[in-house]
Design an enzyme around this catalytic site. Structure first.
Site, PDB file in Angstrom:
ATOM      1  N   LYS A   1      52.218  59.270 -28.323  1.00  0.00           N
ATOM      2  CA  LYS A   1      52.570  58.332 -27.430  1.00  0.00           C
ATOM      3  C   LYS A   1      53.744  57.643 -27.200  1.00  0.00           C
ATOM      4  O   LYS A   1      54.103  57.398 -28.455  1.00  0.00           O
ATOM      5  CB  LYS A   1      51.303  56.989 -27.624  1.00  0.00           C
ATOM      6  CG  LYS A   1      52.142  55.411 -26.903  1.00  0.00           C
ATOM      7  CD  LYS A   1      51.101  54.762 -27.167  1.00  0.00           C
ATOM      8  CE  LYS A   1      50.863  53.355 -26.417  1.00  0.00           C
ATOM      9  NZ  LYS A   1      50.045  52.069 -26.278  1.00  0.00           N
TER      10      LYS A   1
ATOM     11  N   ARG B   1      52.975  45.877 -18.498  1.00  0.00           N
ATOM     12  CA  ARG B   1      52.585  44.315 -19.777  1.00  0.00           C
ATOM     13  C   ARG B   1      52.441  43.192 -18.763  1.00  0.00           C
ATOM     14  O   ARG B   1      51.798  42.154 -18.926  1.00  0.00           O
ATOM     15  CB  ARG B   1      54.223  44.690 -19.959  1.00  0.00           C
ATOM     16  CG  ARG B   1      54.598  45.747 -20.647  1.00  0.00           C
ATOM     17  CD  ARG B   1      54.604  45.334 -21.975  1.00  0.00           C
ATOM     18  NE  ARG B   1      54.925  46.791 -23.055  1.00  0.00           N
ATOM     19  CZ  ARG B   1      56.074  47.615 -23.590  1.00  0.00           C
ATOM     20  NH1 ARG B   1      56.720  47.056 -23.952  1.00  0.00           N
ATOM     21  NH2 ARG B   1      55.360  48.814 -24.384  1.00  0.00           N
TER      22      ARG B   1
ATOM     23  N   ARG C   1      58.753  48.670 -28.645  1.00  0.00           N
ATOM     24  CA  ARG C   1      58.400  49.057 -30.047  1.00  0.00           C
ATOM     25  C   ARG C   1      58.845  50.151 -30.375  1.00  0.00           C
ATOM     26  O   ARG C   1      57.399  50.732 -30.459  1.00  0.00           O
ATOM     27  CB  ARG C   1      56.686  49.637 -28.904  1.00  0.00           C
ATOM     28  CG  ARG C   1      56.103  48.685 -27.902  1.00  0.00           C
ATOM     29  CD  ARG C   1      54.777  48.434 -28.393  1.00  0.00           C
ATOM     30  NE  ARG C   1      54.125  47.896 -27.010  1.00  0.00           N
ATOM     31  CZ  ARG C   1      54.025  46.243 -27.137  1.00  0.00           C
ATOM     32  NH1 ARG C   1      54.102  45.943 -28.202  1.00  0.00           N
ATOM     33  NH2 ARG C   1      53.046  46.017 -26.232  1.00  0.00           N
TER      34      ARG C   1
ATOM     35  N   GLU D   1      52.353  64.390 -34.637  1.00  0.00           N
ATOM     36  CA  GLU D   1      51.764  63.147 -34.833  1.00  0.00           C
ATOM     37  C   GLU D   1      50.340  63.562 -34.209  1.00  0.00           C
ATOM     38  O   GLU D   1      48.965  63.623 -34.658  1.00  0.00           O
ATOM     39  CB  GLU D   1      51.855  62.260 -33.761  1.00  0.00           C
ATOM     40  CG  GLU D   1      53.050  61.722 -34.148  1.00  0.00           C
ATOM     41  CD  GLU D   1      52.182  60.056 -34.818  1.00  0.00           C
ATOM     42  OE1 GLU D   1      51.526  60.747 -35.345  1.00  0.00           O
ATOM     43  OE2 GLU D   1      53.332  59.707 -35.921  1.00  0.00           O
TER      44      GLU D   1
ATOM     45  N   LYS E   1      51.140  60.597 -23.719  1.00  0.00           N
ATOM     46  CA  LYS E   1      51.184  59.304 -23.275  1.00  0.00           C
ATOM     47  C   LYS E   1      53.158  59.140 -23.020  1.00  0.00           C
ATOM     48  O   LYS E   1      53.668  58.916 -24.044  1.00  0.00           O
ATOM     49  CB  LYS E   1      49.885  58.341 -23.053  1.00  0.00           C
ATOM     50  CG  LYS E   1      50.733  56.620 -22.714  1.00  0.00           C
ATOM     51  CD  LYS E   1      49.451  55.916 -23.524  1.00  0.00           C
ATOM     52  CE  LYS E   1      49.548  54.846 -22.457  1.00  0.00           C
ATOM     53  NZ  LYS E   1      48.913  53.405 -23.251  1.00  0.00           N
TER      54      LYS E   1
ATOM     55  N   SER F   1      51.126  53.083 -15.842  1.00  0.00           N
ATOM     56  CA  SER F   1      51.653  51.923 -14.693  1.00  0.00           C
ATOM     57  C   SER F   1      52.465  52.149 -14.366  1.00  0.00           C
ATOM     58  O   SER F   1      52.572  52.007 -12.540  1.00  0.00           O
ATOM     59  CB  SER F   1      51.232  50.723 -15.124  1.00  0.00           C
ATOM     60  OG  SER F   1      52.369  50.144 -16.779  1.00  0.00           O
TER      61      SER F   1
ATOM     62  N   TYR G   1      44.949  55.177 -12.075  1.00  0.00           N
ATOM     63  CA  TYR G   1      44.994  53.672 -11.995  1.00  0.00           C
ATOM     64  C   TYR G   1      44.543  54.470 -10.316  1.00  0.00           C
ATOM     65  O   TYR G   1      44.144  53.641  -9.791  1.00  0.00           O
ATOM     66  CB  TYR G   1      46.285  53.200 -11.703  1.00  0.00           C
ATOM     67  CG  TYR G   1      46.568  52.844 -13.126  1.00  0.00           C
ATOM     68  CD1 TYR G   1      45.588  51.249 -13.845  1.00  0.00           C
ATOM     69  CD2 TYR G   1      47.498  53.437 -13.441  1.00  0.00           C
ATOM     70  CE1 TYR G   1      45.590  50.875 -14.871  1.00  0.00           C
ATOM     71  CE2 TYR G   1      47.601  52.666 -15.163  1.00  0.00           C
ATOM     72  CZ  TYR G   1      46.628  51.540 -15.733  1.00  0.00           C
ATOM     73  OH  TYR G   1      47.613  51.077 -16.963  1.00  0.00           O
TER      74      TYR G   1
HETATM   75  C1  PBG Z   1      48.628  49.335 -25.917  1.00  0.00           C
HETATM   76  C2  PBG Z   1      48.929  50.403 -24.573  1.00  0.00           C
HETATM   77  C3  PBG Z   1      49.494  50.325 -23.683  1.00  0.00           C
HETATM   78  C4  PBG Z   1      49.179  50.680 -22.463  1.00  0.00           C
HETATM   79  C5  PBG Z   1      48.036  51.274 -22.637  1.00  0.00           C
HETATM   80  N1  PBG Z   1      48.135  50.897 -23.978  1.00  0.00           N
HETATM   81  C6  PBG Z   1      51.226  49.552 -23.643  1.00  0.00           C
HETATM   82  C7  PBG Z   1      52.139  49.755 -24.977  1.00  0.00           C
HETATM   83  O1  PBG Z   1      51.930  50.578 -25.229  1.00  0.00           O
HETATM   84  O2  PBG Z   1      53.038  48.747 -24.626  1.00  0.00           O
HETATM   85  C8  PBG Z   1      49.800  51.392 -21.638  1.00  0.00           C
HETATM   86  C9  PBG Z   1      49.999  52.105 -20.141  1.00  0.00           C
HETATM   87  C10 PBG Z   1      50.362  51.677 -19.275  1.00  0.00           C
HETATM   88  O3  PBG Z   1      51.630  51.617 -18.999  1.00  0.00           O
HETATM   89  O4  PBG Z   1      49.402  52.250 -18.203  1.00  0.00           O
HETATM   90  N2  PBG Z   1      47.332  48.312 -25.791  1.00  0.00           N
END
Ligand code: PBG
Length: 333
Positions: free
Chosen positions: A204, A214, A225, A241, A256, A282, A321
């Site tokens: 990720k 967000r 992050r 990982e 991801k 997203s 989505y």
């Molecule tokens: C963490 C999480 C995130 C997403 C899925 N799980 C946010 C992040 O890591 O900042 C993002 C998914 C997306 O953008 O569609 N709870």
């Protein structure tokens, strides 16, 4: 020897033969995209009476418990593979207490959805603290304001037990803490939940493409992050990982975002001994949706092409989505 005859300009090899009709193309297609290959992420917000659309994600809404139930039934009827639930709590604190409270919104919603469609769909839950903390980080903070890995693992194991208790079939470990898969696996097994599966968000990346998410969860994060999510420059580290998560007992591993990381996805698909999923996040969804709203491209075709390319790169299933809309329009048959 050349395949071409120097005196005859007509090609002897004609790949277009296999593209000449819709029937031929259907027979020849290497990769397919069916409803069962897709998982629909869903947001449920505490205290909502009606669904509320998310401006930065056209076609996506925060759900009330009732509308969440209704859309989950539609997802089951459309034949999707599963749903992934995200909770948006009314109140947040430093430890993300709402995540481990059996009456917290995500756990309440999980019980409701498992009761409604748990036979027909794989009901999955996001296991991360960012939606529940007032500082918006995926873990708890130490005295210097840094994300404390091992203290966070204690919160994750408690969260895992709450989600298993609520009936979740698959826990989506998305926090990128070291050792989270092993810690959660042993806590579940010790409590008698050996049947609950773990989806490790192994590779990720710290991505700008999470921007609209967000908004969707009303994240309180100020900063980034990068001390826990991967550097977009690093493919090998993503593979590392994945290997760690396989060793720690992950049932499924994930890459991801998806579109900007298809090379990593292909490497992971080539070495993984468990199913490999990808998350078309997203921002990847919304850039297509926004362009479509402007009439700049055909949104459905672009979503389908993106999802097919993610499958072609090696994903067994994809979080999207657009999953329900595409399935309901019969575009995945
Ligand atoms: C963490 C999480 C995130 C997403 C899925 N799980 C946010 C992040 O890591 O900042 C993002 C998914 C997306 O953008 O569609 N709870």
């Amino acid at each position: 020897m050349s395949l071409h005859d120097a005196h005859d300009p007509a090609p002897r090899i004609r790949p277009r033969r296999l593209r000449q009709s819709a029937a031929m193309r259907r027979l020849i297609g290497e990769t397919d995209l069916r409803p069962r290959h897709l998982v629909l992420p869903l947001f449920v917000r505490e205290g909502l009476a009606e669904p509320k659309s998310i401006t930065s994600m056209p076609g996506v809404a925060q759900h009330s418990l009732d509308s969440l139930r209704r859309i989950s039934v539609e997802a089951a009827e459309a034949g999707l593979g599963g749903v992934m639930l995200f909770g948006v709590p009314a109140e947040r604190d430093a430890h993300g207490s709402g995540a481990t409270d059996p009456d917290g919104i995500l756990n309440v919603a999980t019980r409701a959805i498992v009761a409604e469609v748990g036979e027909a769909l794989v009901v999955q839950t996001d296991l991360c603290l960012d939606e529940f903390t007032d500082h918006g980080h995926c873990g708890v903070l130490d005295g210097q304001g840094r994300v404390d890995n091992d203290a966070t693992l204690e919160r994750y194991t408690a969260m895992a037990l709450a989600q298993a208790e609520a009936g979740s079939h698959v826990l989506g470990l998305s926090g990128m803490m070291d050792g989270q898969t092993a810690a959660v696996r042993s806590a579940l097994d010790a409590a008698g939940y050996s049947g609950v599966a773990l989806l490790a968000y192994s590779a990720k990346y710290a991505s700008a493409f999470y921007g609209p998410f967000r908004d969707a969860v009303q994240s309180q994060l100020d900063g980034d992050r990068r001390t826990y999510q991967l550097d977009p420059a690093n493919g090998r580290e993503g593979v590392r990982e994945v290997l760690l998560d396989l060793d720690e007992g992950a049932d499924i591993v994930m890459v991801k975002p998806a579109l900007a990381y298809l090379d990593v996805l292909r490497q992971v698909a080539d070495l993984s001994t468990v199913p490999v999923w990808a998350y078309m996040v997203s921002g990847e969804y919304s850039m297509i949706a926004a362009a479509a709203q402007n009439g700049w491209l055909d949104g459905e075709r672009a979503q389908l092409e993106a999802l097919l390319s993610i499958r072609r790169a090696g994903a067994d299933a994809v979080l999207s989505y657009a999953a329900l809309a595409l399935a309901q329009k019969g575009l995945l048959a």
